[in-house]
Motif scaffolding. Structure first.
Motif, mmCIF file in Angstrom:
data_model
loop_
_atom_site.group_PDB
_atom_site.id
_atom_site.type_symbol
_atom_site.label_atom_id
_atom_site.label_comp_id
_atom_site.label_asym_id
_atom_site.label_seq_id
_atom_site.Cartn_x
_atom_site.Cartn_y
_atom_site.Cartn_z
ATOM 1 N N ILE A 180 -3.416 -4.643 12.950
ATOM 2 C CA ILE A 180 -3.270 -5.769 12.454
ATOM 3 C C ILE A 180 -2.219 -5.216 10.575
ATOM 4 N N TYR A 181 -2.605 -4.692 10.297
ATOM 5 C CA TYR A 181 -2.299 -3.670 9.220
ATOM 6 C C TYR A 181 -0.286 -3.453 9.879
ATOM 7 N N ILE A 182 -0.120 -2.280 10.575
ATOM 8 C CA ILE A 182 0.461 -2.227 11.277
ATOM 9 C C ILE A 182 1.688 -3.006 12.148
ATOM 10 N N ALA A 183 1.202 -3.654 12.600
ATOM 11 C CA ALA A 183 1.595 -5.760 13.445
ATOM 12 C C ALA A 183 2.111 -5.920 12.096
ATOM 13 N N HIS A 184 1.491 -6.402 11.340
ATOM 14 C CA HIS A 184 2.766 -6.981 10.116
ATOM 15 C C HIS A 184 3.781 -5.920 9.091
ATOM 16 N N ALA A 185 3.428 -5.177 9.223
ATOM 17 C CA ALA A 185 4.499 -3.569 8.397
ATOM 18 C C ALA A 185 5.522 -3.269 9.851
ATOM 19 N N ALA A 231 -10.192 12.574 -0.992
ATOM 20 C CA ALA A 231 -10.399 11.824 -1.331
ATOM 21 C C ALA A 231 -10.350 10.858 -1.959
ATOM 22 N N ALA A 232 -8.893 10.500 -2.798
ATOM 23 C CA ALA A 232 -8.544 9.324 -3.590
ATOM 24 C C ALA A 232 -7.382 8.731 -2.302
ATOM 25 N N ILE A 233 -6.481 10.023 -1.708
ATOM 26 C CA ILE A 233 -6.005 9.226 -0.746
ATOM 27 C C ILE A 233 -6.653 8.455 0.772
ATOM 28 N N ILE A 234 -7.745 9.020 0.925
ATOM 29 C CA ILE A 234 -8.725 8.608 2.014
ATOM 30 C C ILE A 234 -8.882 7.153 1.220
ATOM 31 N N LYS A 288 -3.451 7.417 7.954
ATOM 32 C CA LYS A 288 -2.671 8.192 9.378
ATOM 33 C C LYS A 288 -1.261 7.177 10.547
ATOM 34 N N VAL A 289 -2.102 5.788 9.669
ATOM 35 C CA VAL A 289 -1.919 4.342 9.391
ATOM 36 C C VAL A 289 -0.370 4.720 9.357
ATOM 37 N N PHE A 290 -0.662 5.094 7.298
ATOM 38 C CA PHE A 290 0.944 5.030 6.869
ATOM 39 C C PHE A 290 2.013 6.657 7.162
ATOM 40 N N LEU A 291 1.589 7.630 7.254
ATOM 41 C CA LEU A 291 2.309 8.888 8.273
ATOM 42 C C LEU A 291 2.748 7.898 8.851
ATOM 43 N N ASP A 292 2.618 7.575 10.201
ATOM 44 C CA ASP A 292 3.308 7.200 11.369
ATOM 45 C C ASP A 292 4.549 5.626 10.175
ATOM 46 N N LEU A 293 3.575 5.429 9.904
ATOM 47 C CA LEU A 293 4.754 3.846 9.488
ATOM 48 C C LEU A 293 6.279 4.729 8.603
ATOM 49 N N PHE A 294 5.647 5.598 7.829
ATOM 50 C CA PHE A 294 6.949 6.021 6.874
ATOM 51 C C PHE A 294 7.250 7.161 7.820
#
Length: 220
Positions: free
Chosen positions: A163-168, A26-29, A199-205
């Motif tokens: 947008i978050y993905i694009a900026h990253a 829950a904290a991660i989400i 999942k965004v953060f996993l993909d970017l990492f």
């Protein structure tokens, strides 16, 4: 045979591990959603007069109809938003990126057909059939279509993730928010969105790439 004392010890560990695991998840989400919301706040727009001009709009695909056969309001509202941007001169071309992975299901073509019905010139529409995920759509916008500065067109929650993905990835992107659906109709989508942002953060990492990166498309 295990002694009763040792058995009770493991039972206590499991008893605490389960709720601890749920709290951690829950904290991660919550954290993932907060980071996305906070970092995209100034890049999403509802007002046509306020949003900056970009040559291209990235219209994110969705199904034309629901499983019930009824019209999909997400689809219709995104179409309306894309037309509003184009007619107001805030974008010159529309890149429709969506799923076309199964026979009889073609998000880009369905959206193109709807845009043509409503008066958007065909030469102002480009199709990306490999937008299987938002990550794919965003990265392909830059690497395939050569647009590193663009306007994302979807509902607010979806725009923020894109947008978050694009900026990253080093792109300059803003979002124009299509009208959302009512809370009841959009409940499942909102729940999926919370998980998708993790999942965004996993993909970017892991620096995950789109499923397909092929020949480039030149947008005049």
């Amino acid at each position: 045979m295990k002694k009763p004392g040792k058995l009770h010890k493991w039972q206590r560990r499991i008893k605490w591990a389960v709720p601890t695991g749920f709290i951690l998840i829950a904290a991660i989400i919550v954290a993932a959603n907060y980071v996305v919301e906070y970092n995209t706040e100034e890049f999403v727009y509802k007002d046509l007069t306020a949003i900056p001009y970009n040559k291209a709009g990235l219209l994110l695909g969705t199904s034309k109809t629901l499983k019930s056969g009824l019209p999909n309001q997400y689809f219709l509202n995104r179409i309306g938003a894309a037309i509003a941007l184009f007619e107001s001169g805030k974008i010159d071309v529309i890149v429709i990126s969506g799923d076309n992975s199964t026979e009889g299901y073609n998000e880009p073509e369905d959206m193109k057909t709807e845009l043509l019905k409503r008066g958007i010139p065909e030469n102002k529409i480009h199709l990306d059939y490999a937008g299987f995920r938002t990550l794919d759509s965003v990265i392909r916008m830059g690497q395939i279509f050569g647009q590193t500065r663009f306007t994302v067109i979807s509902q607010d929650f979806h725009n923020r993730r894109a947008i978050y993905i694009a900026h990253a990835k080093g792109f300059e992107a803003v979002g124009y928010n299509a009208k959302d659906v009512d809370a009841y109709s959009g409940f499942k989508t909102q729940v999926r969105e919370k998980l998708a942002r993790v999942k965004v953060f996993l993909d970017l990492f892991t620096n995950k790439d789109p499923k397909f990166l092929r020949e480039k498309v030149v947008i005049e």
